[in-house]
Design a protein around this motif. Sequence first.
Motif, PDB file in Angstrom:
ATOM      1  N   MET A 229       0.815  -1.206   0.000  1.00 22.61           N
ATOM      2  CA  MET A 229       0.000   0.000   0.000  1.00 22.61           C
ATOM      3  C   MET A 229       0.849   1.256   0.000  1.00 22.61           C
ATOM      4  O   MET A 229       0.471   2.278  -0.580  1.00 22.61           O
ATOM      5  N   ASP A 230       2.021   1.185   0.643  1.00 24.86           N
ATOM      6  CA  ASP A 230       2.886   2.363   0.664  1.00 24.86           C
ATOM      7  C   ASP A 230       3.308   2.758  -0.749  1.00 24.86           C
ATOM      8  O   ASP A 230       3.408   3.946  -1.073  1.00 24.86           O
ATOM      9  N   LYS A 231       3.518   1.759  -1.611  1.00 21.03           N
ATOM     10  CA  LYS A 231       3.896   2.062  -3.000  1.00 21.03           C
ATOM     11  C   LYS A 231       2.725   2.688  -3.757  1.00 21.03           C
ATOM     12  O   LYS A 231       2.907   3.596  -4.567  1.00 21.03           O
ATOM     13  N   ILE A 232       1.519   2.182  -3.489  1.00 20.57           N
ATOM     14  CA  ILE A 232       0.333   2.760  -4.125  1.00 20.57           C
ATOM     15  C   ILE A 232       0.159   4.213  -3.673  1.00 20.57           C
ATOM     16  O   ILE A 232      -0.128   5.107  -4.480  1.00 20.57           O
ATOM     17  N   MET A 233       0.376   4.465  -2.381  1.00 23.20           N
ATOM     18  CA  MET A 233       0.223   5.821  -1.848  1.00 23.20           C
ATOM     19  C   MET A 233       1.312   6.746  -2.383  1.00 23.20           C
ATOM     20  O   MET A 233       1.063   7.916  -2.668  1.00 23.20           O
ATOM     21  N   ILE A 234       2.545   6.222  -2.530  1.00 24.55           N
ATOM     22  CA  ILE A 234       3.617   7.037  -3.118  1.00 24.55           C
ATOM     23  C   ILE A 234       3.256   7.391  -4.558  1.00 24.55           C
ATOM     24  O   ILE A 234       3.454   8.521  -5.005  1.00 24.55           O
ATOM     25  N   GLY A 235       2.700   6.422  -5.284  1.00 28.14           N
ATOM     26  CA  GLY A 235       2.295   6.669  -6.670  1.00 28.14           C
ATOM     27  C   GLY A 235       1.198   7.708  -6.775  1.00 28.14           C
ATOM     28  O   GLY A 235       1.187   8.536  -7.691  1.00 28.14           O
ATOM     29  N   GLN A 236       0.273   7.665  -5.822  1.00 31.38           N
ATOM     30  CA  GLN A 236      -0.847   8.606  -5.843  1.00 31.38           C
ATOM     31  C   GLN A 236      -0.449   9.992  -5.338  1.00 31.38           C
ATOM     32  O   GLN A 236      -0.875  11.015  -5.876  1.00 31.38           O
ATOM     33  N   LEU A 237       0.371  10.010  -4.273  1.00 27.08           N
ATOM     34  CA  LEU A 237       0.706  11.280  -3.618  1.00 27.08           C
ATOM     35  C   LEU A 237       1.994  11.919  -4.134  1.00 27.08           C
ATOM     36  O   LEU A 237       2.187  13.119  -3.989  1.00 27.08           O
ATOM     37  N   ILE A 377       3.845  11.452   3.795  1.00 27.27           N
ATOM     38  CA  ILE A 377       4.325  11.349   2.408  1.00 27.27           C
ATOM     39  C   ILE A 377       4.182  12.676   1.655  1.00 27.27           C
ATOM     40  O   ILE A 377       5.123  13.100   0.963  1.00 27.27           O
ATOM     41  N   PRO A 378       3.034  13.389   1.760  1.00 23.88           N
ATOM     42  CA  PRO A 378       2.935  14.683   1.055  1.00 23.88           C
ATOM     43  C   PRO A 378       3.956  15.703   1.527  1.00 23.88           C
ATOM     44  O   PRO A 378       4.373  16.576   0.761  1.00 23.88           O
ATOM     45  N   GLN A 379       4.388  15.602   2.800  1.00 20.82           N
ATOM     46  CA  GLN A 379       5.325  16.585   3.353  1.00 20.82           C
ATOM     47  C   GLN A 379       6.787  16.169   3.195  1.00 20.82           C
ATOM     48  O   GLN A 379       7.637  16.990   2.865  1.00 20.82           O
ATOM     49  N   LEU A 380       7.066  14.876   3.449  1.00 27.03           N
ATOM     50  CA  LEU A 380       8.453  14.410   3.477  1.00 27.03           C
ATOM     51  C   LEU A 380       8.826  13.517   2.299  1.00 27.03           C
ATOM     52  O   LEU A 380       9.984  13.114   2.176  1.00 27.03           O
ATOM     53  N   GLY A 381       7.879  13.186   1.443  1.00 32.34           N
ATOM     54  CA  GLY A 381       8.159  12.323   0.300  1.00 32.34           C
ATOM     55  C   GLY A 381       8.471  10.901   0.742  1.00 32.34           C
ATOM     56  O   GLY A 381       7.794  10.341   1.613  1.00 32.34           O
ATOM     57  N   LEU A 382       9.525  10.308   0.168  1.00 39.30           N
ATOM     58  CA  LEU A 382       9.871   8.926   0.491  1.00 39.30           C
ATOM     59  C   LEU A 382      10.204   8.738   1.968  1.00 39.30           C
ATOM     60  O   LEU A 382       9.928   7.688   2.542  1.00 39.30           O
ATOM     61  N   LYS A 383      10.765   9.746   2.590  1.00 42.92           N
ATOM     62  CA  LYS A 383      11.103   9.640   4.012  1.00 42.92           C
ATOM     63  C   LYS A 383       9.853   9.443   4.859  1.00 42.92           C
ATOM     64  O   LYS A 383       9.890   8.781   5.908  1.00 42.92           O
ATOM     65  N   GLY A 384       8.727   9.998   4.430  1.00 41.19           N
ATOM     66  CA  GLY A 384       7.470   9.797   5.142  1.00 41.19           C
ATOM     67  C   GLY A 384       7.048   8.336   5.108  1.00 41.19           C
ATOM     68  O   GLY A 384       6.616   7.775   6.123  1.00 41.19           O
TER      69      GLY A 384
END
Length: 488
Positions: A229-237, A377-384
């Motif tokens: 799910m984290d990959k899906i959220m990274i893709g979306q956000l 994720i929206p604030q820190l990107g991958l680090k989030g």
Amino acid sequence: MTNKKSNTAMNFIYNMIYQISLVILPLITSPYLSRTVGSEGLGNYSYSYSVAYYFFLIGMLGINNYGNRNIAAIRDDSVKLDYTFSRIYYFQLIISGLSTVLYVFYCIFLCKADPALAFAQTFYVVSSVLNINWFFFGIEEFKVTVVRKTVIKVITSICVFVFIKSPEQILLYTLILAGAEFVGEIYLWFYLPKYVHFRKVSLKDIFRGSKEIVILFIPIVATSIYRYMDKIMIGQLLTMRGVGQYDYAEKIIMVCLGCMTALGTVMLPKMSNLIANHKNEEVMINLTNSMQFAMMMGFAIAFGLAAVGYRFAVLYYGTSYRECGEALTLLSVTVIPIAWANVLRTQYLIPSAKDKEYVLSVVVGAALNFVINFTLIPQLGLKGAIVGTITAEYSAAILQTIQVRKELNIKNFVKESVPFLIIGMMMFTGTYFLGKITDENLLELLLQIVVGGIIYVGLSAFYCIKTKNAIYGYVRAFITRKNKRKGA
């Protein structure tokens, strides 16, 4: 039915062969793919796979663990074995068939990212209909599954080099990987009649174990939240490029943890059988020895990746993968809770049917992961996403530990882990500072790895010999058996 006595050592070796292939083959194909397909193309593939994976999960529910556990408990009774296999598989057939239909509906009406890639992943989803790995694991026939998986991995890797030449061929790449999964499941069916036969089962009995299966499905879905799910959220956000960077970092972590996966795969049916036959003393001995081995390997991997992870990613994948290197270094801290929880989960909670305790720990981890991902994720990107994954892994491991603290000797587990923590810190110090005074090239990276390996293996061997612990006992017994065979 199989009358062959279980051989844990050989089963572990078989699984390690497969896990080694998982290490070597990605090491060969990954740099090639990172340059021919690119991080965006790999991100698109990873996104489509992550979505398809959820439909595959629905198709399998908690059947892998449920089937493994139940088959292991009655594998010496051919009548019960036939009936139990038939009952579980008929349930799987119904659920996986419905899941496949839902996935096709998603591809036609709901998919917006890349419908062609989504359709290609249909082969992967359909493989859930044919998946009977749980049966062979339950009867501890690992050789059959290992040979199949290893051969298919090799063929798949060859196909990647032969057919994939540009980013435009990402669809073909997807078809190769998804098709390989489908073909691999068909392979096992040719061996099935040797061990078991289908029997007539009433509809009521087919759904008899559905409650347990669904309970075991919950932690699988929860775990997938911080695996996929984290990959899906990274893709979306964020971007698909971010998915590719994060996915490669996580894959390196999981490949390095292959020894843990092999240990858990082999020990789950063994422990299920021991617990079903009330051999409690043997259960505790196996748990203690497994935890010691897991911690020895876990600290080696964690500190090793922390020391050389960034340099490895940049040199191996290319300079455009610096974010992957940063993610790999940070994610290295998840190795310890993953190794620790793997032993508690596969060797005690699941074999003991402590499903509620297992579910609670993983659901809490998944919930924390989802909230942190959505917030950071929206604030820190991958680090989030990294913060979310670290939080999830540690919280799940801590909760599982709390739940078994009265039944298992947790203090002893921790006590026997401390020496490997110290050795790992010493290895990290030497390896890290060696990296500071050397250039960024492949030869210097190999030097770092070799020096780190010498430090860790040397000090660990000294400690094991000095204390004559379980690891020393296993190695000595193995060498003794080998010498006897040579003498014979």
